[in-house]
Every structure is written in structure tokens, then in C-alpha cells.
Motif scaffolding. Sequence first.
Motif, mmCIF file in Angstrom:
data_model
loop_
_atom_site.group_PDB
_atom_site.id
_atom_site.type_symbol
_atom_site.label_atom_id
_atom_site.label_comp_id
_atom_site.label_asym_id
_atom_site.label_seq_id
_atom_site.Cartn_x
_atom_site.Cartn_y
_atom_site.Cartn_z
ATOM 1 N N THR A 48 31.342 -51.295 43.868
ATOM 2 C CA THR A 48 30.037 -51.853 43.477
ATOM 3 C C THR A 48 29.970 -53.323 43.859
ATOM 4 O OG1 THR A 48 29.925 -50.301 41.631
ATOM 5 C CG2 THR A 48 28.459 -52.204 41.535
ATOM 6 N N LEU A 49 31.039 -54.038 43.632
ATOM 7 C CA LEU A 49 31.121 -55.447 44.003
ATOM 8 C C LEU A 49 31.005 -55.611 45.519
ATOM 9 C CD1 LEU A 49 31.555 -58.105 42.456
ATOM 10 C CD2 LEU A 49 33.978 -57.855 42.897
ATOM 11 N N ASP A 50 31.685 -54.753 46.276
ATOM 12 C CA ASP A 50 31.584 -54.790 47.743
ATOM 13 C C ASP A 50 30.149 -54.566 48.200
ATOM 14 O OD1 ASP A 50 34.277 -55.229 48.032
ATOM 15 O OD2 ASP A 50 34.763 -53.146 48.534
ATOM 16 N N ALA A 51 29.501 -53.578 47.619
ATOM 17 C CA ALA A 51 28.128 -53.253 48.007
ATOM 18 C C ALA A 51 27.196 -54.430 47.739
ATOM 19 C CB ALA A 51 27.645 -52.016 47.260
ATOM 20 N N LEU A 52 27.301 -55.012 46.562
ATOM 21 C CA LEU A 52 26.384 -56.091 46.194
ATOM 22 C C LEU A 52 26.672 -57.397 46.911
ATOM 23 C CD1 LEU A 52 26.104 -55.355 42.368
ATOM 24 C CD2 LEU A 52 24.391 -54.916 44.136
ATOM 25 N N SER A 53 27.887 -57.596 47.362
ATOM 26 C CA SER A 53 28.205 -58.838 48.080
ATOM 27 C C SER A 53 27.811 -58.778 49.546
ATOM 28 C CB SER A 53 29.690 -59.171 47.944
ATOM 29 O OG SER A 53 30.478 -58.180 48.567
ATOM 30 N N THR A 98 38.792 -40.726 34.301
ATOM 31 C CA THR A 98 38.497 -40.490 35.714
ATOM 32 C C THR A 98 37.003 -40.483 36.020
ATOM 33 O OG1 THR A 98 38.498 -38.105 35.355
ATOM 34 C CG2 THR A 98 40.587 -39.128 36.030
ATOM 35 N N GLU A 99 36.178 -40.907 35.082
ATOM 36 C CA GLU A 99 34.732 -40.914 35.320
ATOM 37 C C GLU A 99 34.149 -42.267 34.919
ATOM 38 O OE1 GLU A 99 31.168 -37.753 34.776
ATOM 39 O OE2 GLU A 99 32.326 -38.181 32.975
ATOM 40 N N THR A 100 33.254 -42.781 35.772
ATOM 41 C CA THR A 100 32.661 -44.094 35.561
ATOM 42 C C THR A 100 31.159 -44.012 35.804
ATOM 43 O OG1 THR A 100 34.698 -45.007 36.483
ATOM 44 C CG2 THR A 100 32.898 -46.527 36.176
ATOM 45 N N SER A 101 30.399 -44.840 35.088
ATOM 46 C CA SER A 101 28.948 -44.888 35.281
ATOM 47 C C SER A 101 28.523 -46.283 35.706
ATOM 48 C CB SER A 101 28.221 -44.491 33.997
ATOM 49 O OG SER A 101 28.382 -45.480 33.016
ATOM 50 N N ILE A 102 27.412 -46.317 36.448
ATOM 51 C CA ILE A 102 26.810 -47.584 36.873
ATOM 52 C C ILE A 102 25.332 -47.497 36.552
ATOM 53 C CG2 ILE A 102 26.339 -49.152 38.794
ATOM 54 C CD1 ILE A 102 28.655 -47.721 40.295
ATOM 55 N N GLN A 103 24.806 -48.559 35.960
ATOM 56 C CA GLN A 103 23.371 -48.619 35.727
ATOM 57 C C GLN A 103 22.924 -50.071 35.694
ATOM 58 O OE1 GLN A 103 23.772 -47.259 31.304
ATOM 59 N NE2 GLN A 103 21.683 -47.926 31.623
ATOM 60 N N GLY A 114 15.511 -53.437 42.263
ATOM 61 C CA GLY A 114 16.632 -52.804 41.579
ATOM 62 C C GLY A 114 16.944 -51.427 42.122
ATOM 63 N N GLY A 115 15.927 -50.642 42.419
ATOM 64 C CA GLY A 115 16.128 -49.295 42.953
ATOM 65 C C GLY A 115 16.806 -49.315 44.315
ATOM 66 N N ASP A 116 16.429 -50.273 45.157
ATOM 67 C CA ASP A 116 17.052 -50.387 46.479
ATOM 68 C C ASP A 116 18.529 -50.754 46.369
ATOM 69 O OD1 ASP A 116 14.586 -49.843 47.645
ATOM 70 O OD2 ASP A 116 14.064 -51.966 47.793
ATOM 71 N N LEU A 117 18.845 -51.637 45.437
ATOM 72 C CA LEU A 117 20.243 -52.021 45.247
ATOM 73 C C LEU A 117 21.067 -50.848 44.717
ATOM 74 C CD1 LEU A 117 19.898 -55.612 43.747
ATOM 75 C CD2 LEU A 117 20.286 -54.948 46.107
ATOM 76 N N MET A 118 20.477 -50.056 43.825
ATOM 77 C CA MET A 118 21.196 -48.884 43.302
ATOM 78 C C MET A 118 21.461 -47.865 44.409
ATOM 79 S SD MET A 118 22.077 -49.054 40.101
ATOM 80 C CE MET A 118 22.081 -47.469 39.290
ATOM 81 N N LYS A 119 20.526 -47.697 45.318
ATOM 82 C CA LYS A 119 20.735 -46.770 46.450
ATOM 83 C C LYS A 119 21.891 -47.252 47.323
ATOM 84 C CE LYS A 119 15.986 -45.205 46.568
ATOM 85 N NZ LYS A 119 14.680 -45.345 47.209
ATOM 86 N N LEU A 120 21.946 -48.546 47.570
ATOM 87 C CA LEU A 120 23.035 -49.099 48.377
ATOM 88 C C LEU A 120 24.372 -48.958 47.657
ATOM 89 C CD1 LEU A 120 23.571 -50.571 51.058
ATOM 90 C CD2 LEU A 120 23.513 -52.679 49.759
ATOM 91 N N ILE A 121 24.391 -49.200 46.357
ATOM 92 C CA ILE A 121 25.619 -49.014 45.574
ATOM 93 C C ILE A 121 26.071 -47.563 45.668
ATOM 94 C CG2 ILE A 121 26.545 -48.954 43.218
ATOM 95 C CD1 ILE A 121 24.772 -51.406 42.636
ATOM 96 N N ASN A 122 25.131 -46.644 45.549
ATOM 97 C CA ASN A 122 25.450 -45.215 45.636
ATOM 98 C C ASN A 122 26.080 -44.870 46.987
ATOM 99 O OD1 ASN A 122 25.567 -42.530 44.761
ATOM 100 N ND2 ASN A 122 23.602 -42.079 45.703
ATOM 101 N N GLN A 123 25.580 -45.452 48.056
ATOM 102 C CA GLN A 123 26.160 -45.204 49.382
ATOM 103 C C GLN A 123 27.603 -45.703 49.460
ATOM 104 O OE1 GLN A 123 23.555 -47.133 52.162
ATOM 105 N NE2 GLN A 123 22.015 -45.512 52.074
ATOM 106 N N TYR A 124 27.841 -46.910 48.959
ATOM 107 C CA TYR A 124 29.192 -47.476 49.014
ATOM 108 C C TYR A 124 30.176 -46.697 48.157
ATOM 109 C CZ TYR A 124 28.675 -51.847 51.650
ATOM 110 O OH TYR A 124 28.531 -52.768 52.639
#
Length: 129
Positions: A48-53, A98-103, A114-124
Motif C-alpha cells: 500500500t505504501l509502495d502504491a501511494l508513493s 493471514t488476512e488484512t483489510s484496507i479502507q 479516493g476511489g482512484d487511489l483505492m483502485k491503484l492500491i488494489n492493483q499493487y
Amino acid sequence: MNQKNFLSIFIMVLFLTGCQSIQKSPIYPAYDETLLYQLPYDLTYLRTLDALSNIPGWELDLTEKEKGIIRVRNLDWSKLDDSDKRLISFNVRRVSRTETSIQIAPESQHTLGGGDLMKLINQYVSAEL
């Protein structure tokens, strides 16, 4: 007659100044989707950090791994009166070993982009599965 003019001018000024102070920025729809991954917390937080940076126009503002918070700042925002809309906070939470959530944090769910950033996080993060 003079009192009537004064009263009407006073009411008109009050009305005009009141309308300017009531004007608010648009409220965008809430983006409250929660992404779930069968990955450990550390790996999910790192991806998530990689995606957002790596997003043009956004920079990391705050990271607290222990609390699961990542906040990013929009560098392209131009309205000074909406400076609170420049930030989006993300919560990364451990659901199980073994399970993690992001929101998106509740206070940031109405922020534009926010929706665009979540899509990018999902890809990463999905690339790890």
C-alpha cells in the motif's frame, strides 16, 4: 421613510453576507469500500505504501505502521478554502494472522480521488496474490 430605507438596506446586506458564508464546497459521494487480502499485515502495508508513493500529484504525508495509518497529500489542489480536501488517510488493519483489510478512513471518504487511489492500491496489492 428614512427608517424604512435603513431597514431594507440592513436586511439586504444581512442577506447577501449570509449567502456568502453559507456557500460550501460540494460534498462528494463516500468511498467506503473495504479491500480484503489473504496476505500478512506487513506485506499489505508495504505494498500500500509502495502504491501511494508512486502516484503523480500525491505525496506521502504521514505513515504510522503500528497504527496502520497512511496519509497522502494532493499536490495539485488549488483552492485554498478547501485545504482539508487535500489529504486522504488510509487504514490498514489486521483481520487475522493471514488476512488484512484496507479502507479509506471515515474522515477522508468524501475526498475527491479516493476511489482512484483505492483502485491503484488494489492493483499493487493484488500483484502479490
